[in-house]
Design an enzyme around this catalytic site. Structure first.
Site, short mmCIF file in Angstrom:
data_model
loop_
_atom_site.label_atom_id
_atom_site.label_comp_id
_atom_site.label_asym_id
_atom_site.label_seq_id
_atom_site.Cartn_x
_atom_site.Cartn_y
_atom_site.Cartn_z
CG HIS A 313 -2.10 0.86 1.18
ND1 HIS A 313 -1.92 2.15 1.31
CD2 HIS A 313 -3.25 0.88 0.60
CE1 HIS A 313 -3.19 2.79 1.15
NE2 HIS A 313 -3.96 1.73 0.75
CG ASP A 371 -8.55 -4.59 -2.60
OD1 ASP A 371 -9.59 -4.64 -2.29
OD2 ASP A 371 -8.04 -3.66 -3.08
N1 CMC Z 1 3.93 -7.43 -4.62
C1 CMC Z 1 5.39 -7.40 -5.08
N2 CMC Z 1 6.01 -6.46 -4.71
C2 CMC Z 1 5.27 -5.47 -4.48
C3 CMC Z 1 4.30 -5.36 -4.00
C4 CMC Z 1 3.32 -6.66 -4.30
N3 CMC Z 1 1.94 -6.45 -4.16
N4 CMC Z 1 3.65 -3.83 -3.85
C5 CMC Z 1 4.78 -3.31 -3.93
N5 CMC Z 1 5.83 -4.17 -4.36
C6 CMC Z 1 7.11 -3.82 -4.16
C7 CMC Z 1 7.71 -2.88 -5.54
O1 CMC Z 1 7.85 -3.56 -6.69
C8 CMC Z 1 8.74 -1.97 -5.02
O2 CMC Z 1 9.84 -2.81 -5.02
P1 CMC Z 1 11.42 -2.22 -5.13
O3 CMC Z 1 11.47 -1.23 -4.03
O4 CMC Z 1 12.15 -3.16 -5.18
O5 CMC Z 1 11.17 -1.44 -6.58
C9 CMC Z 1 8.27 -1.79 -3.61
O6 CMC Z 1 7.60 -2.78 -3.04
C10 CMC Z 1 7.64 -0.47 -3.12
O7 CMC Z 1 6.39 -0.34 -4.00
P2 CMC Z 1 5.99 0.72 -5.25
O8 CMC Z 1 5.30 0.12 -6.25
O9 CMC Z 1 6.89 1.80 -5.14
O10 CMC Z 1 4.55 1.13 -3.92
P3 CMC Z 1 3.50 1.91 -4.72
O11 CMC Z 1 3.14 2.99 -3.00
O12 CMC Z 1 3.81 2.81 -5.67
O13 CMC Z 1 2.34 0.93 -4.88
C11 CMC Z 1 0.49 -0.56 -4.42
C12 CMC Z 1 1.34 0.56 -4.03
C13 CMC Z 1 -0.62 -0.93 -3.77
C14 CMC Z 1 -0.01 0.02 -6.18
C15 CMC Z 1 1.19 -1.63 -4.68
O14 CMC Z 1 1.67 -2.12 -3.37
C16 CMC Z 1 0.55 -2.69 -5.61
O15 CMC Z 1 0.67 -2.63 -6.98
N6 CMC Z 1 0.02 -3.88 -4.92
C17 CMC Z 1 -0.84 -4.71 -5.37
C18 CMC Z 1 -2.10 -4.32 -5.67
C19 CMC Z 1 -3.19 -3.99 -4.65
O16 CMC Z 1 -3.25 -4.83 -3.77
N7 CMC Z 1 -3.76 -2.82 -4.52
C20 CMC Z 1 -4.85 -2.54 -3.55
C21 CMC Z 1 -4.43 -1.34 -2.74
S1 CMC Z 1 -5.39 -1.34 -1.33
C22 CMC Z 1 -7.01 -0.83 -1.79
C23 CMC Z 1 -7.14 0.17 -2.91
O17 CMC Z 1 -6.33 1.34 -2.51
O18 CMC Z 1 -8.01 0.21 -3.76
#
Ligand code: CMC
Length: 436
Positions: A313, A371
């Site tokens: 998140h 989720d």
């Molecule tokens: N699986 C694997 N790696 C992950 C995940 C995941 N679900 N989420 C983040 N990471 C890794 C990401 O690759 C990055 O790694 P590195 O630092 O080595 O490059 C690190 O963790 C930080 O992630 P980020 O992508 O910079 O984080 P963000 O804040 O941009 O993204 C997010 C947040 C929710 C989009 C992401 O965690 C994600 O895609 N999660 C899966 C989808 C999900 O469950 N979304 C629902 C969110 S809660 C309900 C809502 O808001 O609707």
């Protein structure tokens, strides 16, 4: 917001004069540096794609402490609201700032239930869709179409128009979601029943048929009500910011909420509940719990493009408090339905355990989000997977409309108009087509 005693000073290494910028304090959470005059004073913009360090507004609705894993609606912890209040009380809180007393609750419930029907013409919109259309495609269209029916309440500068639109949207979303479902399965639409609770009526419109009586199961009703409460608002997330930006042009509330529905659809946002359940089913097909390790290796391999859906998140760097409550509800629902040994729930627990102990997830502070378990609960209730995000949209409508109304009432609000760092071609001349 309160002016802090300290200021921020921005200095430049090229000898340009430094500038002071005011700092403001909220009631809790990080202070903000006011950069509104930055461009006028320096000719420079700030650069923050993804809004990692930018607060786009002031708001008094929802507060999240991502490190603590704390979520407050108008100051009340989500755990207390989910346990002691129902969804309509939470809607009242988000919209008007306070929990209702008994008389206010009765009045608010009456106002909402008075608006649960949609215009009969709505079914003709539905008929234009293919039967296999994704429910979120249908919802984006139907919610936008509401603006064509309520010409009496489309002026968002008028507080009465804003209020009646809020009530109409909260009242009609369950009807529209249930109609989208009935349309895809080819069953007759069920009219709302105003003697039922908000969640009970939704179950009725989804699962009753005209052929036989339908009795609402109170455990499923309570579980659904909790899903609605947990999803009701989440401060300035992508879809809420979309609603604010869309509404900032002065467009009508139905159009702004339709924009929120469209944004929510994406798998990084509300679409994650559907994507998470599909992911669990894929692991199940690969061989179930014994294959979790192999799946995790794919997740950790940056070249695979595979993410652990329902994990991570932008704001929570701790367990999402909504996920804890959802896990509790999941156990209650599975117990009620005699599905304690549900293989997907067991698989989800195994995935969660492995992830929480794995260095990749620990170092990045990736925890289950709301989720992760909501899909299993919805599936057990009988809601088909493609409808999960529409249920999320139904619940989040309250937050969207509360945030939209807050923005319009804020004397500091302006049309949202981000700037850019331009990296394209500078001026060049068009050549006649034969010379290109
Ligand atoms: N699986 C694997 N790696 C992950 C995940 C995941 N679900 N989420 C983040 N990471 C890794 C990401 O690759 C990055 O790694 P590195 O630092 O080595 O490059 C690190 O963790 C930080 O992630 P980020 O992508 O910079 O984080 P963000 O804040 O941009 O993204 C997010 C947040 C929710 C989009 C992401 O965690 C994600 O895609 N999660 C899966 C989808 C999900 O469950 N979304 C629902 C969110 S809660 C309900 C809502 O808001 O609707």
């Amino acid at each position: 917001m309160k002016l802090a005693e300290n200021k921020a000073t921005l200095s430049f290494s090229n000898g340009s004069p430094s500038i002071d910028m005011p700092v403001y304090q909220g009631s809790v959470g990080p202070d903000v540096i006011d950069i509104r005059k930055l461009y006028a004073q320096t000719g420079m913009f700030t650069y923050d794609p993804g809004f990692l360090s930018t607060s786009a507004c002031q708001s008094a609705i929802t507060y999240i402490d991502g490190d603590k894993g704390e979520l407050l609606y108008r100051g009340y912890p989500i755990e207390q609201l989910a346990t002691n209040c129902d969804f309509l009380e939470t809607c009242h809180l988000l919209l008007y700032g306070e929990l209702p007393d008994a008389a206010q609750k009765a009045d608010f419930t009456k106002r909402v239930t008075n608006h649960t029907m949609v215009n009969e013409q709505m079914q003709f919109f539905l008929r234009g869709f293919r039967r296999d259309a994704h429910p979120m495609a249908i919802m984006t269209g139907l919610v936008g179409a509401l603006s064509a029916f309520y010409h009496d309440s489309t002026d968002i500068t008028n507080p009465q128009h804003r209020d009646i639109s809020a009530i109409r949207l909260i009242a009609k979303m369950p009807t529209l979601v249930a109609m989208a479902y009935k349309y895809t399965v080819g069953q007759p639409y069920m009219y709302p029943r105003n003697d039922l609770s908000y969640a009970g009526n939704f179950l009725h419109m989804m699962f009753a048929t005209p052929c036989e009586p339908y009795i609402v199961n109170p455990v499923l009703e309570r579980a659904l009500d909790r899903i609605f409460t947990l999803h009701a608002d989440h401060e300035q997330n992508a879809s809420t910011s979309t609603v604010r930006l869309c509404g900032s042009s002065g467009t009508n509330p139905f159009a702004a909420i339709a924009a929120g529905v469209a944004c929510l659809w994406g798998p990084a946002h509300g679409g994650a509940n559907e994507a998470c359940l599909n992911m669990l089913e894929d692991i199940q097909k690969m061989g179930g719990i014994s294959k979790v390790g192999e799946f995790m290796e794919q997740v950790k391999d940056k070249n695979s493009g595979v993410k652990l859906m329902g994990f991570g998140h932008r704001v929570y760097k701790n367990y999402d408090p909504r996920a804890k409550l959802m896990q509790e509800t999941c156990k209650e629902v599975l117990h009620e339905l005699g599905l304690e040994n549900d293989p997907l729930f067991k698989l989800a627990m195994a995935v969660e355990k492995i992830a929480l102990e794995d260095d990749y997830f620990v170092q990045r502070k990736l925890y289950p989000n709301v989720d992760f378990y909501s899909g299993i609960v919805q599936r057990a209730i009988g809601i088909p997977t493609p409808l999960f995000t529409a249920v999320f949209a139904l619940a989040r409508t309250t937050g969207w409309i509360a945030q939209l109304n807050e923005m319009i009432g804020d004397p500091e609000y302006k049309i949202g108009r981000p700037r850019q760092l331009f990296t394209g071609n500078v001026t060049r001349d068009v050549k006649p087509i034969a010379q290109r």
